[in-house]
Design an enzyme around this catalytic site. Structure first.
Site, PDB file in Angstrom:
ATOM      1  N   LYS A 114      37.904  31.061  30.954  1.00  0.00           N
ATOM      2  CA  LYS A 114      38.531  31.416  29.674  1.00  0.00           C
ATOM      3  C   LYS A 114      38.829  30.201  28.792  1.00  0.00           C
ATOM      4  CE  LYS A 114      40.670  35.802  31.040  1.00  0.00           C
ATOM      5  NZ  LYS A 114      41.915  36.600  31.038  1.00  0.00           N
ATOM      6  N   TYR A 149      45.430  44.711  38.430  1.00  0.00           N
ATOM      7  CA  TYR A 149      44.944  46.089  38.469  1.00  0.00           C
ATOM      8  C   TYR A 149      44.432  46.476  39.853  1.00  0.00           C
ATOM      9  CZ  TYR A 149      40.103  44.377  37.552  1.00  0.00           C
ATOM     10  OH  TYR A 149      38.881  43.754  37.586  1.00  0.00           O
TER      11      TYR A 149
END
Length: 769
Positions: free
Chosen positions: A516, A684
């Site tokens: 990122k 998640y």
């Protein structure tokens, strides 16, 4: 002067909802109040049953002014057996003086089995009280008395949808950023289906197939046999939504009080007059009645209201003012020219006219031509109109540019945004020259008006990623011919040197750990959010069209913060920051961890208006967050946090943990019991972390990382495609892969089909699921 938009938007409106009308045998108003209160997590229903003294009206208004009654609470004004003079005065006062969102529950006298007294009151008060002192209307036939539970369930759903629409973000003409933007609803490769049946029940056999191919349904009020009956017309729109609901796979999300309605098929509400190739009378009486029908569309909470631009300016202004101030429907300014042909300059003027002085959210101009060589005229006129708006610093809005008849079929292919279509399953077309969405998309591909793109998720050790399933399902639902891959590489350099990245059909990518930050040197441009957060999770390939060449621009953005912000904004109900309750305490977000996701969390907390407290085992890393985003670092979740709250008269509204699930982080009991925050865990997998189980055990609201995943994915899809995302499809794809299964279940095997190889010595591992 700035337009005051939608006085009921949830970020500003924190008052109760009023339900007024006459209940029938099914006690409809009280039952709907219970349902709505439950959907809004409200506390109170104020029921006016029994003797109502006028003195109590002032007390009720004081409760509203003091915020003892807020959004979530419901006031029931059931006139069925009450002193109608007192209730009429109260209805007027709540609507005009207190500015309350009021919904008329219009129960059919015969089908709803109203009492004799109720029927007399309804007849007497329908226009002068119920209609006059309400902005929205829900029509109920026999659903309150039938044994068919699903019929009543739909009425409850319809009320929830109405209030969700009423409290939605106002749509600003020309805005491209907000979730409610017309550039998403009317975005690239979107279609609405023109219905032309005289009775809406005739649509039902075709609905399942039609919903697969379109993004909205056009409700042609002028073609319906019941068009002049308010109850029957609004009820018909409700029936259309009911038919579409199980099949609305392309529907965008509609946020409401901590949840999202994901099965609401948008409706384009149209009353086409005879001079505009419709059927509604366009004499003076007919035009006046047409404006009444358009107001009924607003009352039914339609997403798009088609308003012909050529009629009474005074009545048009009144309608637009009402729409701006009290509703959220988008205005589609329209003009149909037939059978005469006009010049390109005149066509440009028609587009400008349909912009309605910057008040419309989109324009639709339909022209007539005699020579096929002019089949680009509408398209070119729309582009010129947009350039004029840009030059004049006016709102630039979508232009639906069409030409009538078979001679104009190419104009429908050229019109990329919100094209009216027919469907293969229908027995007839609504207008000559109409094509199906499938025909239009196939033609666009065959003549290379647009190119299928390839996207991917860029990361390392990403076999676990659910993004390929989520984005692949979204492309399929929207009938877009794009593909989505995994790019599993150790270094960013391997990816940017690959044929996959350099290819003309590379459309962008999602980016996850560890790339990122490493991708940033290879970007041409970055969004303000990505610059501030310091990381990029989305690349969009754009084009910079110059005089001599088209330059590829690699644009970096960050939707991680949206994945955090959107669920929390819904949970907090628009009230955050300094408006945390009657005790006027300052709202805080406790952010746990100090990595890249913590930076996105801090950015989101700032957008929510919350102060920030950072906790990390290495306080020095958290200090970087405080320096960039503001806030305070603490080394203790006990005394440290308590001291910060006491010194600032604050309370913890939100806890956001960005730590790995393996850390098994939990909160001190005092935060759970005394502060009662919303608890957000960005992981998640697993679906239930130790922190989430702890918070749920304490009865707190939680947000799972799976919700963050699909929310940020929706943002990515909409950036790549310039259209609204199929919300439910993306959510379901995530949950299918994230919901708890057997603990020892292993990840699904990855496909090994290589689709791109790097020119470097080491190939980029780009694979398709």
């Amino acid at each position: 002067a700035a337009v005051k938009r939608n006085m009921f938007q949830s970020s500003l409106y924190d008052k109760p909802v009023v339900l007024l009308g006459c209940s029938g045998k099914g006690d409809e108003l009280n039952r709907l109040a219970q349902s709505l209160k439950s959907e809004m997590n409200g506390n109170t229903i104020v029921n006016t049953a029994g003797a109502v003294a006028s003195a109590s009206n002032g007390e009720l208004l004081n409760q509203i002014e003091n915020q003892d009654l807020t959004l979530g609470d419901v006031i029931v004004l059931d006139f069925n057996s009450e002193d109608d003079d007192v209730l009429s005065t109260l209805a007027k006062s709540l609507y005009e003086d207190a500015g309350i969102l009021s919904v008329y529950i219009n129960v059919h006298p015969e089908a709803g089995q109203l009492s004799k007294e109720g029927l007399e009151l309804k007849t007497k008060l329908d226009n002068d009280i119920f209609f006059k002192y309400s902005d929205y209307e829900l029509c109920v036939r026999d659903e309150g008395t039938t044994e068919m539970e699903e019929d009543w369930t739909h009425i409850e759903w319809e009320l929830t949808r109405l209030v969700a629409r009423a409290t939605y973000i106002p749509v600003v003409p020309g805005d491209k950023d907000k979730q409610s933007s017309a550039f998403r609803t009317m975005g690239q490769h979107t279609f609405f289906l023109s219905l032309s049946f005289p009775n809406i029940t005739e649509v039902k056999p075709y609905i399942a197939e039609m919903c697969n191919d379109v993004d909205a349904m056009e409700f042609r009020a002028d073609l319906l046999a019941c068009r002049d009956d308010r109850f029957d017309l609004i009820y018909s729109a409700q029936l259309l939504r009911k038919y579409c609901k199980p099949y609305a796979i392309r529907a965008p999300g509609l946020p409401f009080k901590g949840k999202v309605l994901d099965d609401v098929m948008p409706i384009v509400y149209t009353v086409r007059t005879q001079s505009q190739i419709g059927t509604y009378p366009d004499d003076e009486v007919g035009i006046s009645k047409m404006f009444e029908l358009l107001e009924w569309g607003l009352r039914s909470g339609v997403e798009v209201l088609d308003v012909e631009s050529a009629h009474d300016p005074v009545k048009t202004d009144a309608l637009l003012t009402r729409a701006e101030q009290r509703h959220t429907s988008m205005i589609l300014g329209s003009e149909h020219i037939a059978p005469q042909e006009i010049s390109t300059a005149e066509a440009v003027d028609k587009f400008l006219q349909c912009g309605m002085g910057g008040r419309a959210h989109g324009t639709k101009v339909v022209l007539s031509i005699e020579n096929e060589e002019r089949d680009r005229m509408a398209y070119e006129a729309g582009l010129i109109a947009q350039s004029i708006w840009t030059k004049n610093d006016d709102p630039v809005i979508p232009c639906l540019s069409l030409i009538l008849g078979d001679i104009g079929k190419y104009s429908r292919v050229l019109n990329f945004g919100f094209t009216p279509v027919t469907h293969e399953s229908l027995p007839f077309k609504a207008a000559p020259g109409q094509m199906t969405a499938s025909e239009i998309m196939t033609t666009r591909l065959l003549i290379k008006l647009f190119q299928p793109k390839r996207y991917c998720i860029l990361g390392h050790n990403i076999a676990y990623s659910v993004s390929p399933q989520m984005q692949g399902a979204a492309f399929a639902a929207a009938k877009l011919p794009h593909e989505y891959y995994r790019a599993d590489v150790e270094t960013v350099e391997e990816f940017v040197e690959s044929d996959f990245f350099k290819a003309d059909d590379f459309g962008g990518c999602s980016i996850t750990i560890p790339h990122k930050q490493a991708i940033i040197p290879y970007l041409d441009e970055m969004s303000p959010a990505a610059k501030t957060i310091g990381s990029v999770n989305t690349i969009v390939v754009k084009e910079d069209i110059g005089a001599d060449e088209i330059k590829r621009v690699i644009y970096g953005d960050n939707t991680d913060w949206q994945g955090i912000f959107n669920p929390l904004e819904r949970k907090l109900g628009g009230g955050s920051g300094d408006e945390t309750g009657s005790d006027d305490k300052k709202g805080f977000a406790l952010i746990v961890g100090a990595g890249g996701t913590a930076r996105a969390a801090a950015y989101a907390a700032g957008k929510l208006g919350l102060e920030k407290i950072y906790y990390n085992r290495t306080p020095e890393k958290a200090a970087d967050l405080a320096e960039t985003f503001g806030g305070t670092v603490t080394a203790s979740l006990e005394d440290g946090v308590k001291t910060i709250l006491e010194e600032n008269n604050g309370s913890i509204n939100v806890v956001i943990s960005t730590l790995p699930a393996a850390a098994e982080f939990t909160l001190p009991e005092w935060i759970l019991n005394e502060e009662g925050p919303v608890v957000f865990d960005v992981n998640y997998k697993p679906y239930n972390t130790k922190l989430l189980l702890q918070a749920e055990g304490a009865g707190l609201d939680v947000v799972r990382g799976s919700e963050m995943l699909w929310e940020q994915g929706v943002g990515q899809f909409e950036m790549w495609t310039a259209r609204s995302a199929p919300y439910k499809v993306m959510k379901d794809a995530v949950l299918e892969n994230c919901l708890p299964k057997e603990e020892d279940e292993k990840p699904k095997a990855e496909a090994d089909t290589s689709v791109a190889e790097s020119k470097s010595e080491k190939p980029a591992a780009v694979t398709k699921n």
